[in-house]
Write a protein that holds these residues in place. Sequence first.
Motif, PDB file in Angstrom:
ATOM      1  N   TYR A  80       0.957  -1.233   0.078  1.00 17.48           N
ATOM      2  CA  TYR A  80       0.031   0.015  -0.091  1.00 17.48           C
ATOM      3  C   TYR A  80       0.862   1.223  -0.189  1.00 17.48           C
ATOM      4  O   TYR A  80       2.060   1.309   0.486  1.00 17.48           O
ATOM      5  CB  TYR A  80      -0.770   0.000   1.094  1.00 17.48           C
ATOM      6  N   LEU A  81       0.339   2.399  -0.485  1.00 20.78           N
ATOM      7  CA  LEU A  81       0.934   3.646  -0.393  1.00 20.78           C
ATOM      8  C   LEU A  81      -0.187   4.534   0.093  1.00 20.78           C
ATOM      9  O   LEU A  81      -0.885   4.895  -0.562  1.00 20.78           O
ATOM     10  CB  LEU A  81       1.393   4.106  -1.892  1.00 20.78           C
ATOM     11  N   GLN A  82       0.323   4.809   1.436  1.00 25.84           N
ATOM     12  CA  GLN A  82      -0.766   5.858   1.768  1.00 25.84           C
ATOM     13  C   GLN A  82      -0.346   7.376   1.837  1.00 25.84           C
ATOM     14  O   GLN A  82       0.864   7.620   2.133  1.00 25.84           O
ATOM     15  CB  GLN A  82      -0.997   5.381   3.457  1.00 25.84           C
ATOM     16  N   MET A  83      -1.067   7.823   1.042  1.00 21.32           N
ATOM     17  CA  MET A  83      -0.662   9.402   0.693  1.00 21.32           C
ATOM     18  C   MET A  83      -1.667  10.415   1.452  1.00 21.32           C
ATOM     19  O   MET A  83      -2.649  10.509   1.545  1.00 21.32           O
ATOM     20  CB  MET A  83      -0.908   9.562  -0.814  1.00 21.32           C
ATOM     21  N   GLN A  84      -0.896  11.277   2.251  1.00 20.58           N
ATOM     22  CA  GLN A  84      -1.564  12.384   2.905  1.00 20.58           C
ATOM     23  C   GLN A  84      -1.336  13.745   2.482  1.00 20.58           C
ATOM     24  O   GLN A  84      -0.032  13.906   1.891  1.00 20.58           O
ATOM     25  CB  GLN A  84      -1.291  12.211   4.461  1.00 20.58           C
ATOM     26  N   ASN A  85      -2.143  14.595   2.901  1.00 14.49           N
ATOM     27  CA  ASN A  85      -1.664  15.953   2.467  1.00 14.49           C
ATOM     28  C   ASN A  85      -1.037  16.174   1.051  1.00 14.49           C
ATOM     29  O   ASN A  85      -0.265  16.624   0.754  1.00 14.49           O
ATOM     30  CB  ASN A  85      -0.737  16.582   3.460  1.00 14.49           C
ATOM     31  N   LEU A  86      -2.116  15.655   0.242  1.00 14.00           N
ATOM     32  CA  LEU A  86      -2.018  15.588  -1.286  1.00 14.00           C
ATOM     33  C   LEU A  86      -1.596  17.000  -1.560  1.00 14.00           C
ATOM     34  O   LEU A  86      -2.276  17.926  -1.208  1.00 14.00           O
ATOM     35  CB  LEU A  86      -2.967  14.881  -1.806  1.00 14.00           C
ATOM     36  N   ARG A  87      -0.800  17.284  -2.801  1.00 15.83           N
ATOM     37  CA  ARG A  87      -0.673  18.667  -3.134  1.00 15.83           C
ATOM     38  C   ARG A  87      -0.778  18.113  -4.871  1.00 15.83           C
ATOM     39  O   ARG A  87      -0.673  17.172  -5.472  1.00 15.83           O
ATOM     40  CB  ARG A  87       0.768  18.912  -3.140  1.00 15.83           C
ATOM     41  N   PRO A  88      -1.184  19.665  -5.641  1.00 14.83           N
ATOM     42  CA  PRO A  88      -1.277  19.305  -7.117  1.00 14.83           C
ATOM     43  C   PRO A  88      -0.066  18.837  -7.592  1.00 14.83           C
ATOM     44  O   PRO A  88      -0.306  17.960  -8.755  1.00 14.83           O
ATOM     45  CB  PRO A  88      -1.576  20.735  -7.420  1.00 14.83           C
ATOM     46  N   ASP A  89       1.091  18.892  -7.315  1.00 10.94           N
ATOM     47  CA  ASP A  89       2.182  18.433  -7.939  1.00 10.94           C
ATOM     48  C   ASP A  89       2.506  16.779  -7.656  1.00 10.94           C
ATOM     49  O   ASP A  89       3.493  16.254  -8.164  1.00 10.94           O
ATOM     50  CB  ASP A  89       3.519  19.099  -7.457  1.00 10.94           C
ATOM     51  N   ASP A  90       1.637  16.400  -6.695  1.00  8.27           N
ATOM     52  CA  ASP A  90       1.589  14.911  -6.807  1.00  8.27           C
ATOM     53  C   ASP A  90       0.719  14.029  -7.850  1.00  8.27           C
ATOM     54  O   ASP A  90       0.665  12.925  -8.073  1.00  8.27           O
ATOM     55  CB  ASP A  90       0.930  14.547  -5.355  1.00  8.27           C
ATOM     56  N   THR A  91       0.217  14.928  -8.529  1.00 10.28           N
ATOM     57  CA  THR A  91      -0.356  14.546  -9.893  1.00 10.28           C
ATOM     58  C   THR A  91       0.601  13.636 -10.706  1.00 10.28           C
ATOM     59  O   THR A  91       1.463  14.213 -11.243  1.00 10.28           O
ATOM     60  CB  THR A  91      -1.141  15.701 -10.669  1.00 10.28           C
ATOM     61  N   ALA A  92      -0.044  12.696 -10.951  1.00  5.45           N
ATOM     62  CA  ALA A  92       0.852  11.446 -11.780  1.00  5.45           C
ATOM     63  C   ALA A  92       0.300  10.216 -11.854  1.00  5.45           C
ATOM     64  O   ALA A  92      -0.809  10.108 -11.236  1.00  5.45           O
ATOM     65  CB  ALA A  92       2.239  11.518 -11.110  1.00  5.45           C
ATOM     66  N   VAL A  93       0.848   9.542 -12.940  1.00  2.00           N
ATOM     67  CA  VAL A  93       0.653   7.779 -12.773  1.00  2.00           C
ATOM     68  C   VAL A  93       1.253   7.428 -11.936  1.00  2.00           C
ATOM     69  O   VAL A  93       2.549   7.655 -12.123  1.00  2.00           O
ATOM     70  CB  VAL A  93       0.593   7.467 -14.413  1.00  2.00           C
ATOM     71  N   TYR A  94       0.696   6.573 -11.059  1.00  3.18           N
ATOM     72  CA  TYR A  94       1.717   5.825 -10.058  1.00  3.18           C
ATOM     73  C   TYR A  94       1.627   4.534 -10.497  1.00  3.18           C
ATOM     74  O   TYR A  94       0.876   3.651 -10.794  1.00  3.18           O
ATOM     75  CB  TYR A  94       1.097   6.050  -8.749  1.00  3.18           C
ATOM     76  N   TYR A  95       2.968   3.841 -10.333  1.00  4.29           N
ATOM     77  CA  TYR A  95       3.410   2.657 -11.091  1.00  4.29           C
ATOM     78  C   TYR A  95       3.872   1.887  -9.580  1.00  4.29           C
ATOM     79  O   TYR A  95       4.604   2.310  -9.030  1.00  4.29           O
ATOM     80  CB  TYR A  95       4.363   2.837 -11.828  1.00  4.29           C
ATOM     81  N   CYS A  96       3.667   0.473  -9.440  1.00  2.00           N
ATOM     82  CA  CYS A  96       4.071  -0.542  -8.699  1.00  2.00           C
ATOM     83  C   CYS A  96       5.072  -1.125  -9.363  1.00  2.00           C
ATOM     84  O   CYS A  96       5.088  -1.564 -10.446  1.00  2.00           O
ATOM     85  CB  CYS A  96       2.727  -1.349  -8.220  1.00  2.00           C
ATOM     86  N   ALA A  97       6.070  -1.528  -8.551  1.00  2.00           N
ATOM     87  CA  ALA A  97       7.189  -2.034  -9.294  1.00  2.00           C
ATOM     88  C   ALA A  97       7.927  -3.055  -8.405  1.00  2.00           C
ATOM     89  O   ALA A  97       7.735  -2.727  -7.233  1.00  2.00           O
ATOM     90  CB  ALA A  97       8.387  -1.002  -9.769  1.00  2.00           C
ATOM     91  N   ALA A  98       8.356  -4.037  -8.774  1.00  2.00           N
ATOM     92  CA  ALA A  98       9.257  -5.085  -8.013  1.00  2.00           C
ATOM     93  C   ALA A  98      10.626  -5.458  -8.635  1.00  2.00           C
ATOM     94  O   ALA A  98      10.883  -5.439  -9.582  1.00  2.00           O
ATOM     95  CB  ALA A  98       8.289  -6.396  -7.871  1.00  2.00           C
TER      96      ALA A  98
END
Length: 123
Positions: A80-98
């Motif tokens: 999981y990626l818990q994201m708090q206090n989000l900002r406009p510059d957090d806008t993106a496509v988020y990828y999981c990787a291993a």
Amino acid sequence: QVQLAESGGGLAQAGDSLTLSCATSGRTSSRHAVGWFRQAPGQDRRFVAAVSLNGDTTQYHDSVKGRFTIARDTAKNMVYLQMQNLRPDDTAVYYCAADLVFRMIVVGRPYAWGQGTQVTVSS
């Protein structure tokens, strides 16, 4: 080998919280470190956070320290990626990787990738 599937993206407002999920599967998925990357429009894909195979080691990009938390549920094969206090510059496509090697994720060279999930943060 490992397969990855992200979920949980969506629209948020500045200051909101959002949690992304990454389902891992495959015969050796439990032996992999897992991380999150993001790619904003016009930018390269960049490291966000990583967690070791047993969950006891984490690492974050400076831009998300104190706001994002990566966590792993080994029994459910979930990260999981818990994201708090989000900002406009957090806008993106988020990828999981291993990768079998934690360091390979931190340096941006994991061998396995998910398809990505869009996160859009409005001001």
